[in-house]
Motif scaffolding. Structure first.
Motif, PDB file in Angstrom:
ATOM      1  N   ARG A 197      70.588   8.990  72.279  1.00 25.62           N
ATOM      2  CA  ARG A 197      71.507   9.616  73.230  1.00 25.62           C
ATOM      3  C   ARG A 197      71.135   9.289  74.674  1.00 25.62           C
ATOM      4  O   ARG A 197      72.011   9.040  75.501  1.00 25.62           O
ATOM      5  CB  ARG A 197      71.552  11.129  73.011  1.00 25.62           C
ATOM      6  N   SER A 198      69.845   9.295  74.993  1.00 25.72           N
ATOM      7  CA  SER A 198      69.448   9.007  76.377  1.00 25.72           C
ATOM      8  C   SER A 198      69.751   7.558  76.746  1.00 25.72           C
ATOM      9  O   SER A 198      70.191   7.262  77.868  1.00 25.72           O
ATOM     10  CB  SER A 198      67.962   9.312  76.578  1.00 25.72           C
ATOM     11  N   PRO A 205      66.420   3.329  79.019  1.00 22.47           N
ATOM     12  CA  PRO A 205      67.466   3.761  79.943  1.00 22.47           C
ATOM     13  C   PRO A 205      67.521   2.953  81.236  1.00 22.47           C
ATOM     14  O   PRO A 205      68.611   2.652  81.728  1.00 22.47           O
ATOM     15  CB  PRO A 205      67.101   5.230  80.209  1.00 22.47           C
ATOM     16  N   GLN A 214      73.554   7.281  77.121  1.00 17.21           N
ATOM     17  CA  GLN A 214      74.006   7.982  78.325  1.00 17.21           C
ATOM     18  C   GLN A 214      73.780   7.119  79.556  1.00 17.21           C
ATOM     19  O   GLN A 214      74.662   7.005  80.420  1.00 17.21           O
ATOM     20  CB  GLN A 214      73.268   9.317  78.477  1.00 17.21           C
ATOM     21  N   SER A 215      72.601   6.504  79.648  1.00 12.67           N
ATOM     22  CA  SER A 215      72.310   5.633  80.794  1.00 12.67           C
ATOM     23  C   SER A 215      73.241   4.428  80.804  1.00 12.67           C
ATOM     24  O   SER A 215      73.704   3.994  81.867  1.00 12.67           O
ATOM     25  CB  SER A 215      70.856   5.171  80.744  1.00 12.67           C
TER      26      SER A 215
END
Length: 211
Positions: free
Chosen positions: A97-98, A76, A101-102
């Protein structure tokens, strides 16, 4: 996911996106200029070396004719670091997902990595339609991508990993492939010796590939 991060135009810039590992930041600008001289106007600098962010920063500042992206975005924190250095797009070898998202928080276009139908479907659910297929040859190559075109016709791919001048045309002939990613345009020996003329020659041949 906001579709502003969807890199629908990235796959149409060049038949080949050079995937570059830079060990010496002083090579960044002449390398990018050599690619531009050969007709390539996009480059992915991988975050695999300590000088990668510095190389991105230099290319972004000194070679306005090339679209600079950061590849091998695997954590991230990488997304914000690459954006701060001047990257204009982000490429991930795989997708969580992380991580996405970042990457989305930077507002930059993202080319997320997938190697299976399930991973591709997860990215479809998140709003993506342009994906990196990695590692292309090891994950099934041309035959695998041809098979995905039936159930997932909405997806377009940039296959990367094991792509060479010998097999690039086979990938580019597929209806669901927009471009390929390859490291052959910037051989380590050419970078080490400053043989930018060879890079330009390889770039010229790559830019002429049909799709």
């Amino acid at each position: 996911m906001s579709t502003q991060n969807e890199p629908t135009d990235l796959l149409g810039i060049s038949p080949v996106i050079p995937v570059v590992v830079i060990d010496d930041a002083d090579h960044a600008v002449p390398l990018a200029r050599a690619l531009v001289a050969g007709g390539i106007s996009i480059i992915e600098v991988t975050l695999r070396t300590p000088v990668a962010l510095q190389a991105i920063e230099r290319i972004a500042a000194e070679v306005p004719d090339i679209l600079i992206g950061a590849g091998t975005v695997t954590a991230p924190a990488h997304a914000a670091q690459a954006a701060s250095a001047g990257a204009r797009f982000l490429v991930t070898p795989g997708s969580t997902r992380s991580l996405l998202q970042s990457a989305e928080e930077t507002g930059l276009p993202i080319l997320p990595g997938a190697a299976t139908a399930s991973e591709a479907l997860q990215l479809v659910e998140m709003g993506y339609s342009s994906l990196k297929f990695f590692p292309a040859e090891a994950a099934g190559g041309v035959g695998y991508l041809r098979s995905l075109a039936g159930p997932l016709p909405q997806l377009r791919f940039c296959p990367t990993g094991g792509i060479s001048p010998d097999n690039a045309a086979g990938y580019l002939a597929l209806p669901n492939v927009g471009c390929v990613g390859g490291s052959w345009l910037t051989p380590a020996k050419a970078l080490a010796t400053g043989d930018w003329k060879s890079v330009t020659t390889l770039a010229t041949a790559a830019a002429a590939l049909q799709r």
